[in-house]
Write an enzyme that holds these catalytic residues in place. Structure first.
Site, mmCIF file in Angstrom:
data_model
loop_
_atom_site.group_PDB
_atom_site.id
_atom_site.type_symbol
_atom_site.label_atom_id
_atom_site.label_comp_id
_atom_site.label_asym_id
_atom_site.label_seq_id
_atom_site.Cartn_x
_atom_site.Cartn_y
_atom_site.Cartn_z
ATOM 1 N N VAL A 64 0.812 -1.229 0.000
ATOM 2 C CA VAL A 64 0.000 0.000 0.000
ATOM 3 C C VAL A 64 0.840 1.272 0.000
ATOM 4 O O VAL A 64 0.392 2.313 -0.461
ATOM 5 C CB VAL A 64 -0.990 0.067 1.193
ATOM 6 C CG1 VAL A 64 -2.110 -0.934 1.064
ATOM 7 C CG2 VAL A 64 -0.293 -0.022 2.529
ATOM 8 N N ASN A 90 -7.054 -1.305 5.652
ATOM 9 C CA ASN A 90 -6.756 -1.968 6.924
ATOM 10 C C ASN A 90 -5.255 -2.132 7.179
ATOM 11 O O ASN A 90 -4.824 -2.184 8.335
ATOM 12 C CB ASN A 90 -7.450 -3.344 6.928
ATOM 13 C CG ASN A 90 -6.945 -4.245 8.021
ATOM 14 O OD1 ASN A 90 -7.334 -4.117 9.175
ATOM 15 N ND2 ASN A 90 -6.034 -5.168 7.684
ATOM 16 N N TYR A 155 2.709 6.246 15.263
ATOM 17 C CA TYR A 155 1.444 5.528 15.008
ATOM 18 C C TYR A 155 0.246 6.452 15.270
ATOM 19 O O TYR A 155 -0.679 6.518 14.452
ATOM 20 C CB TYR A 155 1.410 4.301 15.914
ATOM 21 C CG TYR A 155 0.228 3.387 15.714
ATOM 22 C CD1 TYR A 155 0.169 2.513 14.633
ATOM 23 C CD2 TYR A 155 -0.825 3.377 16.628
ATOM 24 C CE1 TYR A 155 -0.920 1.656 14.463
ATOM 25 C CE2 TYR A 155 -1.909 2.519 16.465
ATOM 26 C CZ TYR A 155 -1.951 1.662 15.384
ATOM 27 O OH TYR A 155 -3.027 0.816 15.222
ATOM 28 N N ALA A 157 0.157 9.690 15.171
ATOM 29 C CA ALA A 157 0.109 10.722 14.121
ATOM 30 C C ALA A 157 -0.484 10.143 12.840
ATOM 31 O O ALA A 157 -1.304 10.788 12.173
ATOM 32 C CB ALA A 157 1.513 11.270 13.862
ATOM 33 N N LYS A 159 -2.601 7.701 12.576
ATOM 34 C CA LYS A 159 -4.027 7.420 12.736
ATOM 35 C C LYS A 159 -4.839 8.712 12.850
ATOM 36 O O LYS A 159 -5.979 8.774 12.369
ATOM 37 C CB LYS A 159 -4.250 6.505 13.948
ATOM 38 C CG LYS A 159 -3.596 5.124 13.796
ATOM 39 C CD LYS A 159 -4.109 4.385 12.573
ATOM 40 C CE LYS A 159 -3.627 2.947 12.492
ATOM 41 N NZ LYS A 159 -4.130 2.239 11.301
HETATM 42 P P1 NAP Z 1 -1.787 -7.197 11.968
HETATM 43 O O1 NAP Z 1 -2.336 -8.449 12.565
HETATM 44 O O2 NAP Z 1 -0.380 -6.815 12.230
HETATM 45 O O3 NAP Z 1 -2.043 -7.255 10.392
HETATM 46 C C1 NAP Z 1 -1.635 -6.204 9.554
HETATM 47 C C2 NAP Z 1 -1.756 -6.630 8.109
HETATM 48 O O4 NAP Z 1 -1.260 -5.561 7.292
HETATM 49 C C3 NAP Z 1 -0.897 -7.857 7.788
HETATM 50 O O5 NAP Z 1 -1.612 -8.715 6.936
HETATM 51 C C4 NAP Z 1 0.300 -7.244 7.084
HETATM 52 O O6 NAP Z 1 0.939 -8.088 6.148
HETATM 53 C C5 NAP Z 1 -0.361 -6.103 6.334
HETATM 54 N N1 NAP Z 1 0.604 -5.108 5.868
HETATM 55 C C6 NAP Z 1 1.632 -4.552 6.558
HETATM 56 N N2 NAP Z 1 2.308 -3.701 5.773
HETATM 57 C C7 NAP Z 1 1.690 -3.697 4.565
HETATM 58 C C8 NAP Z 1 1.913 -3.004 3.339
HETATM 59 N N3 NAP Z 1 2.928 -2.144 3.205
HETATM 60 N N4 NAP Z 1 1.080 -3.245 2.294
HETATM 61 C C9 NAP Z 1 0.055 -4.122 2.424
HETATM 62 N N5 NAP Z 1 -0.204 -4.809 3.542
HETATM 63 C C10 NAP Z 1 0.604 -4.599 4.611
HETATM 64 O O7 NAP Z 1 -2.662 -5.924 12.405
HETATM 65 P P2 NAP Z 1 -4.131 -5.816 13.046
HETATM 66 O O8 NAP Z 1 -3.988 -5.779 14.501
HETATM 67 O O9 NAP Z 1 -5.040 -6.787 12.396
HETATM 68 O O10 NAP Z 1 -4.486 -4.320 12.593
HETATM 69 C C11 NAP Z 1 -5.211 -4.025 11.392
HETATM 70 C C12 NAP Z 1 -5.445 -2.523 11.333
HETATM 71 O O11 NAP Z 1 -6.167 -2.111 12.500
HETATM 72 C C13 NAP Z 1 -4.160 -1.695 11.321
HETATM 73 O O12 NAP Z 1 -4.333 -0.568 10.495
HETATM 74 C C14 NAP Z 1 -4.000 -1.277 12.753
HETATM 75 O O13 NAP Z 1 -3.249 -0.103 12.901
HETATM 76 C C15 NAP Z 1 -5.450 -1.076 13.146
HETATM 77 N N6 NAP Z 1 -5.660 -1.154 14.585
HETATM 78 C C16 NAP Z 1 -5.357 -2.287 15.284
HETATM 79 C C17 NAP Z 1 -5.550 -2.304 16.675
HETATM 80 C C18 NAP Z 1 -5.246 -3.513 17.511
HETATM 81 O O14 NAP Z 1 -5.369 -3.421 18.741
HETATM 82 N N7 NAP Z 1 -4.858 -4.639 16.942
HETATM 83 C C19 NAP Z 1 -6.035 -1.175 17.316
HETATM 84 C C20 NAP Z 1 -6.335 -0.041 16.579
HETATM 85 C C21 NAP Z 1 -6.140 -0.044 15.212
HETATM 86 P P3 NAP Z 1 2.020 -9.223 6.599
HETATM 87 O O15 NAP Z 1 1.213 -10.357 7.151
HETATM 88 O O16 NAP Z 1 2.722 -9.582 5.332
HETATM 89 O O17 NAP Z 1 2.899 -8.557 7.609
#
Ligand code: NAP
Length: 247
Positions: A64, A90, A155, A157, A159
């Site tokens: 992305v 996402n 992070y 900033a 978001k």
């Molecule tokens: P996660 O389990 O770490 O999964 C992130 C996904 O993004 C993975 O599939 C990763 O691919 C992919 N990714 C990373 N860099 C990328 C790139 N440059 N291009 C395309 N894909 C990429 O994260 P999550 O916890 O599910 O979080 C999903 C979203 O929710 C994120 O935006 C995160 O900031 C947000 N969020 C999460 C939480 C939480 O508590 N978990 C809270 C607030 C917001 P790989 O598998 O190849 O690494």
């Protein structure tokens, strides 16, 4: 089913919140396109699970944060599937450090993937959505984009930037019947948050009014709502899914 005939793209959709979102949208009848930086072998189990549910699903490898990659991928998807109805931004990363130790690379990497990546995907899809005069853009922000958090300046900033981007694009695309919203999850149990010690996790739980961390499905349900016709008059919204954490 609420999303029958709809085509949905979920960035970073092969695991975590992204994959839970793919399953939820698929359960409502959507065709699912996962884009992710990982290779197709790593994404294969996710695609198989979706197909086993009876969904049509396809994987595209795409970064992305790379504008050309995002644009080429979106163009290929629109050509192959004949359209696009739902974009879920996402993909995201963390590089948590106190600002004292956070170097330029830590800052840039998080901004480039989380914020610029969201811009890249919106930029790559907005003409299609405008022409179609319908569409849903849903981007993953975070409660720390609202509250800030020590150790997460980069992070937070990124978001907070997604929230500003969402509201601005919502104003630009509203007249074209394209809704643009953000979801602000609190503390959700995924690989991203797994690194914390049990003690730190317990401390976080006790500060959440609902006294538990969220699940990827909690977030996926809210994304599915915003993607559906039930939310057709909601735009520019930041929907917290946080058990009351950021009230
Ligand atoms: P996660 O389990 O770490 O999964 C992130 C996904 O993004 C993975 O599939 C990763 O691919 C992919 N990714 C990373 N860099 C990328 C790139 N440059 N291009 C395309 N894909 C990429 O994260 P999550 O916890 O599910 O979080 C999903 C979203 O929710 C994120 O935006 C995160 O900031 C947000 N969020 C999460 C939480 C939480 O508590 N978990 C809270 C607030 C917001 P790989 O598998 O190849 O690494």
């Amino acid at each position: 089913m609420k999303l029958e005939g709809k085509i949905a793209v979920v960035t970073g959709g092969s695991r975590g919140i992204g994959f839970a979102t793919c399953k939820k949208l698929a359960s409502e009848g959507a065709t699912i396109i996962i884009t992710d930086i990982c290779d197709s072998e790593k994404a294969a189990p996710a695609i198989k699970e979706l197909e086993d549910m009876g969904a049509k699903a396809k994987f595209y490898q795409s970064d992305v944060s790379d504008f050309a990659s995002a644009t080429e991928t979106v163009n290929a998807i629109i050509e192959e599937f004949g359209g696009l109805d739902i974009l879920v931004n996402n993909a995201g990363i963390v590089r948590d450090k106190l600002i004292l130790k956070m170097d330029e690379q830590d800052f840039d990497a998080v901004i480039n993937i989380n914020l610029k990546g969201t811009y890249n995907m919106i930029k790559a899809t907005y003409k299609h959505f405008m022409k179609q005069r319908s569409g849903r853009i849903i981007s993953l922000a975070s409660v720390v984009g609202i509250m800030g958090n020590a150790g997460q300046a980069n992070y937070s900033a990124s978001k907070a930037g997604i929230i500003g981007l969402t509201k601005s694009v919502a104003k630009e695309l509203g007249a074209r019947n394209v809704t643009v919203n953000a979801i602000a999850p609190g503390y959700i149990v995924t690989d991203m948050t797994d690194a914390l010690s049990d003690k730190a996790k317990e401390a976080i739980d006790s500060g959440i009014p609902m006294k538990r961390r969220g699940t990827p499905e909690d977030v996926a349900n809210a994304i599915c709502f915003l993607a559906s016709d039930d939310a057709s008059y909601i735009t520019g919204e930041v929907l917290r899914v946080d058990g009351g954490m950021a009230m």
